[in-house]
Design a protein around this motif. Sequence first.
Motif, short mmCIF file in Angstrom:
data_model
loop_
_atom_site.label_atom_id
_atom_site.label_comp_id
_atom_site.label_asym_id
_atom_site.label_seq_id
_atom_site.Cartn_x
_atom_site.Cartn_y
_atom_site.Cartn_z
N SER A 171 -1.62 -6.64 -4.48
CA SER A 171 -1.52 -5.77 -3.31
C SER A 171 -2.00 -6.62 -2.14
CB SER A 171 -2.41 -4.54 -3.47
OG SER A 171 -3.70 -4.81 -2.98
N VAL A 188 -1.20 6.38 -0.89
CA VAL A 188 -0.62 6.07 -2.20
C VAL A 188 -0.36 7.29 -3.07
CG1 VAL A 188 -1.40 3.69 -2.35
CG2 VAL A 188 -2.93 5.54 -2.98
N TYR A 201 -5.46 0.99 -6.05
CA TYR A 201 -4.35 0.05 -5.88
C TYR A 201 -4.19 -0.39 -4.43
CZ TYR A 201 -3.44 1.56 -10.59
OH TYR A 201 -3.60 1.84 -11.92
N ARG A 202 -5.11 0.01 -3.59
CA ARG A 202 -4.98 -0.38 -2.20
C ARG A 202 -6.34 -0.81 -1.63
NH1 ARG A 202 -1.47 3.08 2.15
NH2 ARG A 202 -3.40 3.38 3.26
N GLU A 203 -7.03 0.05 -0.92
CA GLU A 203 -8.24 -0.38 -0.21
C GLU A 203 -9.28 -1.00 -1.14
OE1 GLU A 203 -6.46 2.16 0.40
OE2 GLU A 203 -6.27 2.47 2.56
N SER A 222 -8.57 -2.29 -4.17
CA SER A 222 -7.91 -3.05 -5.24
C SER A 222 -8.57 -4.41 -5.46
CB SER A 222 -6.42 -3.22 -4.95
OG SER A 222 -6.23 -3.88 -3.72
N HIS A 232 -7.98 3.76 6.28
CA HIS A 232 -7.70 2.51 5.58
C HIS A 232 -8.68 1.46 6.07
CE1 HIS A 232 -5.38 -1.35 5.64
NE2 HIS A 232 -5.01 -0.94 4.46
N GLY A 266 0.79 -1.23 0.00
CA GLY A 266 0.00 0.00 0.00
C GLY A 266 0.81 1.27 0.00
#
Length: 669
Positions: A428, A590, A550-552, A554, A541, A402
Amino acid sequence: MTISEFQFDIKQGIPKELPQKKAIDPAINHAPKRKDILSKEEKELALRNALRYFPKQQHAELIPEFLDELTRFGRIYMYRFRPDYEMKARPINEYPGNSEQAKAIMLMIQNNLDYAVAQHPHELITYGGNGAVFQNWIQYRLCMKYLSEMTDEQTLVMYSGHPMGLFPSHKDAPRVVVTNGMVIPNYSKPDDWEKMNALGVSQYGQMTAGSYMYIGPQGIVHGTTITVLNAGRMIAKNGEDLSGKLFLTAGLGGMSGAQPKAASIAGCISVTAEVNEKAVHTRHSQGWVDEVISDLNDLCTRVKSAKANKEVVSIAYHGNVVSVWEKFLAEDIYVDLGSDQTSLHNPWAGGYYPMNMTLEAANDLMAADPEAFKIAIQDTLKRHAAAVNAHVAKGTYFFDYGNAFLLEASRAGADIMAQNGIDFKYPSYVQDIMGPMCFDYGFGPFRWVCASGKPEDLQKTDDIACAVLEEIMTTSPDEIKQQLADNIKWIKGAQANKLVVGSQARILYADAEGRMKIAAAFNKAIATGEIGPIILGRDHHDVSGTDSPYRETSNIYDGSRFTADMAIHNVIGDSFRGATWVSIHNGGGVGWGEVINGGFGMLLDGSDDAHRRLTMMLHWDVNNGIARRNWARNEGAVFAIKRAMEQEPRLKVTIPEMVDDVLLKNLFD
Ligand SMILES: NC(=O)c1ccc[n+]([C@@H]2O[C@H](COP(=O)([O-])OP(=O)(O)OC[C@H]3O[C@@H](n4cnc5c(N)ncnc54)[C@H](O)[C@@H]3O)[C@@H](O)[C@H]2O)c1
């Protein structure tokens, strides 16, 4: 300084007389010099903007000082106005004011700027290199003054650190509404942030920095423990634990500093590389990392013996992480788990350091010749990815944690894309672990702070939370038993792990049912006088608060992961369901323009009103995200939202119909 002197200073806001100038304190970790991005006309505008806070007669004296700050640091921090009192979360009754809710917010603001908590406290940066609470010290002073004056029928409006003012509202409305870095989408490139921040009109609030909800590295220790534990379960061939296995990563900064501690709680050997000696020293002296090594050969010898003896040990390597990945390859040291937590959301301004350059030389180069610095970073990223690829070919499980490592490596031209050219080679941690195991079921980083400042209150809340989880566990479905068990274990060990830095805070992953029941039990204990008031919150988060492709989000695969409706709905919904304060940010984790994230804070005072608010708001704050994850056809979320509807008949969510794959096959051949 006495309490009444402290209160006087808060209430005076901007001092009438100019205080003494303050020299830069070399013992404190300072933000790197920011890019010189403004034209002459824009510099004049930045000065004009800064001077708005001061009476005309002070302008002539302040102009050269502010211009000097802008030239030397790339920003106007107004160092002279940094208060002399100690910056720390005080017991709530020491704050001046007419509103308990406003006092709770003051406590949280001071905690975010506490020297033991904040990364660059004099530049008002809490973590992540650029996660700001305010842009300058006058904004801090003005905000605290407004909070000390306001009643429960007013709302303070915060525009990227600037207190716009107090506006009439009502007692169920949030006391503070915060926006950070909200810009017109087309103006959300990294240089737009550099420019607007230098002009003093916008700031990067990260997640919990600009929303006053940071609780030191404890939050990330817990999240990282869960991630490493579950990564370990994924690579286990015969259900074995992590003992004797090696985890290689980088970063001992604000959040990343949690990695060695989490790895030790998860039970493995960890090597965490860090280029900044001060950061290494901080984490070592706090006991968050066991050993420090600065020579690569020594590191290899130590790791080999730790593996042979199956030790649980955390080792800091003082140096560049790429050299460790390359050296372990040359020495054939097998890395079981690999990740990275350098600040790659901020690659051009000190978040990631190039190979073959001292920290000082790199800091100079990024300001003096940003293009040359960019090339050095991109070369390092390419080497970094190549070394990771070679380890993965030998069996390492690598995950992006992340910090935008994969994104920035791909932008640098590193060999990091999957064969389809769209996805990355590596998942990820949300795609593989956090999304399907936690977020889809509503489990996320619920947290609380004991406003009394008493450690014994924290102990009591730990016991209360543990009892609630154990009770829930007796009737919980199999799908969430592992999560509950991990969190019961966590809360039982929390005191022994000595995780408190700054305010008396605790984090715990819980779902909607857990959060509501724990909060209700706290409120009851406050009402009976067992504990003092509690401030609830969560990391951004989380299940619902953050849209970050790309994180939470993704693990959202219906094409909607680049939308931000969920995060916006979340903050609006929280605000009218009783949050004490709400915030919504562009950037965080990010990078600027890469994420929209929001959060809330809520004071529990033992009243019926607090019970009504917590029930209404926490239910929405979790189920909004589950509903969206369900609509994206995520199996766990479909299960969780159907269960939530059975528990609360007023909840009616649209459930997706699944198409039979066969019907869509070969349609476009
Ligand atoms: N996964 C999550 O839940 C999560 C949570 C918080 C933060 N993050 C992200 O993790 C990143 C780190 O956050 P932070 O608060 O620790 O930031 P930070 O800037 O405080 O720490 C990063 C550290 O990495 C070091 N570093 C940079 N380049 C290096 C290199 N090449 N080799 C070795 N060390 C190097 C820096 O000196 C710095 O101390 C950020 O991008 C943040 O957004 C992820």
